[in-house]
Design an enzyme around this catalytic site. Sequence first.
Site, PDB file in Angstrom:
ATOM      1  N   LYS A 195     -16.346-110.333   4.739  1.00 30.32           N
ATOM      2  CA  LYS A 195     -17.561-110.953   5.260  1.00 30.32           C
ATOM      3  C   LYS A 195     -17.140-112.006   6.272  1.00 30.32           C
ATOM      4  O   LYS A 195     -16.391-112.925   5.947  1.00 30.32           O
ATOM      5  CB  LYS A 195     -18.354-111.576   4.117  1.00 30.32           C
ATOM      6  N   ARG A 205     -30.691-117.116   7.056  1.00 27.31           N
ATOM      7  CA  ARG A 205     -30.693-118.479   6.501  1.00 27.31           C
ATOM      8  C   ARG A 205     -32.039-119.152   6.742  1.00 27.31           C
ATOM      9  O   ARG A 205     -32.496-119.941   5.918  1.00 27.31           O
ATOM     10  CB  ARG A 205     -29.542-119.288   7.102  1.00 27.31           C
ATOM     11  N   LYS A 217     -19.114-122.197   7.362  1.00 24.55           N
ATOM     12  CA  LYS A 217     -18.572-121.400   6.262  1.00 24.55           C
ATOM     13  C   LYS A 217     -17.182-120.843   6.584  1.00 24.55           C
ATOM     14  O   LYS A 217     -16.730-119.889   5.957  1.00 24.55           O
ATOM     15  CB  LYS A 217     -19.566-120.285   5.916  1.00 24.55           C
ATOM     16  N   GLU A 233      -8.149-108.175   2.415  1.00 30.32           N
ATOM     17  CA  GLU A 233      -9.229-108.550   1.486  1.00 30.32           C
ATOM     18  C   GLU A 233      -9.735-107.324   0.718  1.00 30.32           C
ATOM     19  O   GLU A 233      -9.979-107.389  -0.485  1.00 30.32           O
ATOM     20  CB  GLU A 233     -10.398-109.173   2.259  1.00 30.32           C
ATOM     21  N   LYS A 248     -19.232-106.833   6.646  1.00 37.12           N
ATOM     22  CA  LYS A 248     -20.452-107.493   7.097  1.00 37.12           C
ATOM     23  C   LYS A 248     -20.123-108.536   8.145  1.00 37.12           C
ATOM     24  O   LYS A 248     -19.208-109.323   7.916  1.00 37.12           O
ATOM     25  CB  LYS A 248     -21.116-108.129   5.876  1.00 37.12           C
ATOM     26  N   SER A 274     -29.219-109.680   9.515  1.00 39.16           N
ATOM     27  CA  SER A 274     -30.499-110.110  10.088  1.00 39.16           C
ATOM     28  C   SER A 274     -30.445-110.240  11.614  1.00 39.16           C
ATOM     29  O   SER A 274     -31.380-109.846  12.306  1.00 39.16           O
ATOM     30  CB  SER A 274     -30.936-111.426   9.445  1.00 39.16           C
ATOM     31  N   TYR A 313     -32.351-103.900   7.023  1.00 36.89           N
ATOM     32  CA  TYR A 313     -33.773-104.232   6.933  1.00 36.89           C
ATOM     33  C   TYR A 313     -34.621-103.105   7.509  1.00 36.89           C
ATOM     34  O   TYR A 313     -35.823-103.068   7.315  1.00 36.89           O
ATOM     35  CB  TYR A 313     -34.051-105.561   7.653  1.00 36.89           C
TER      36      TYR A 313
HETATM   37  C1  PBG Z   1     -25.222-115.519   1.394  1.00 39.07           C
HETATM   38  C2  PBG Z   1     -25.579-114.341   2.199  1.00 39.07           C
HETATM   39  C3  PBG Z   1     -25.809-114.359   3.579  1.00 39.07           C
HETATM   40  C4  PBG Z   1     -26.224-113.083   3.934  1.00 39.07           C
HETATM   41  C5  PBG Z   1     -26.219-112.285   2.787  1.00 39.07           C
HETATM   42  N1  PBG Z   1     -25.797-113.082   1.702  1.00 39.07           N
HETATM   43  C6  PBG Z   1     -25.782-115.485   4.550  1.00 39.07           C
HETATM   44  C7  PBG Z   1     -24.585-116.312   4.672  1.00 39.07           C
HETATM   45  O1  PBG Z   1     -23.493-115.988   4.235  1.00 39.07           O
HETATM   46  O2  PBG Z   1     -24.745-117.399   5.228  1.00 39.07           O
HETATM   47  C8  PBG Z   1     -26.600-112.704   5.338  1.00 39.07           C
HETATM   48  C9  PBG Z   1     -27.415-111.487   5.504  1.00 39.07           C
HETATM   49  C10 PBG Z   1     -28.097-111.357   6.816  1.00 39.07           C
HETATM   50  O3  PBG Z   1     -27.891-112.136   7.776  1.00 39.07           O
HETATM   51  O4  PBG Z   1     -28.879-110.414   6.919  1.00 39.07           O
HETATM   52  N2  PBG Z   1     -24.395-115.406   0.340  1.00 39.07           N
END
Ligand code: PBG
Length: 327
Positions: A195, A205, A217, A233, A248, A274, A313
């Site tokens: 990720k 968010r 992060k 990973e 992701k 998203s 989505y």
């Molecule tokens: C948080 C999480 C995130 C997403 C899925 N789980 C956001 C982040 O890590 O800040 C993002 C998914 C998206 O943007 O559609 N654990």
Amino acid sequence: MELPIRPRRNRRTAAVRGLVRQTRLHIEQFIYPVFMHDDATDQPLASLPGVTRWSPQGLLAEAERAFGMGLRAIVLFPKVPQDRKTPDAREALSPEGLVPRTIRALKKHLPELCVITDVALDPYNSDGHDGLVRNGVILNDETVDVLCQQALMHAQAGADMVAPSDMMDGRVGQIRAALDGVGFTDVGILSYAAKYASALYGPFRGALDSAPKAGDKKTYQMDPANAREAVREALLDQAQGADMLMIKPAGAYLDVIAAVRAATTLPVAAYQVSGEYLMLKAAAQSGWLDEQSAVLECLTGIARAGADVILSYYAPAVATWLAKSSS
Ligand code: PBG
């Protein structure tokens, strides 16, 4: 022209193109991510047009609609009210919280639907981080302990699979052991193995009011510049007992999907996040792109790169489009 080899022969008619097509999207490979809140009204999200943050009732109806369209898996993302957020994220462990209540309701009404939960602390943590924070530092091992309890609570509520999205080291093995220790050997782990610290999570968010209050992060999510680290990973999560490995975001990381695909025999998943959804949606809404063909092309690229499973989505729209194209 004397030319015995003409690749265009295999593209001449729809029938021939159908014969030689290597990648086909099918609705069973999709996981539908849904937002929800503990509020009686369904809230259409201005920052994610076409996406709704559902009430408990609304979510059940939406899940039923999705199931009726052929979708078989859903992943739940709760918005937690500000006054329930604490530095120790304790709401994440409450068996009466929105997520466990929703799991129970979904498993009761749609027992065949695969219910997947997000395991991470960011919606519950007043710091907005996926892990516990002390003096600005994200604590790895202390966080993993809490994530194990969160995963167990989801399993007790009936989750089919838990999806740790936090990127702490060692959490897959610890969660596996915690689940097995109390007999939840059938609960799967869909690991967010690679990720990235991506700008494309912004709209998510906003939908959950879960942005970090301070810092970013980057000490736990991966540097977008790195691909080999994703394989590292992924192999660690595989060794620790993950059942599926996720990359992701998806669209800007096709090389990473392909590299992980080549390195493992586990199913590989990719999350069209998203921001990826929003880029396509915004272009479609302004009339600059044909939505259906652009979205299906992007998703086909993700599958062609090596993703067996896709979170998007667009999943319900894809269900509609695929059903039309096969009729
Ligand atoms: C948080 C999480 C995130 C997403 C899925 N789980 C956001 C982040 O890590 O800040 C993002 C998914 C998206 O943007 O559609 N654990």
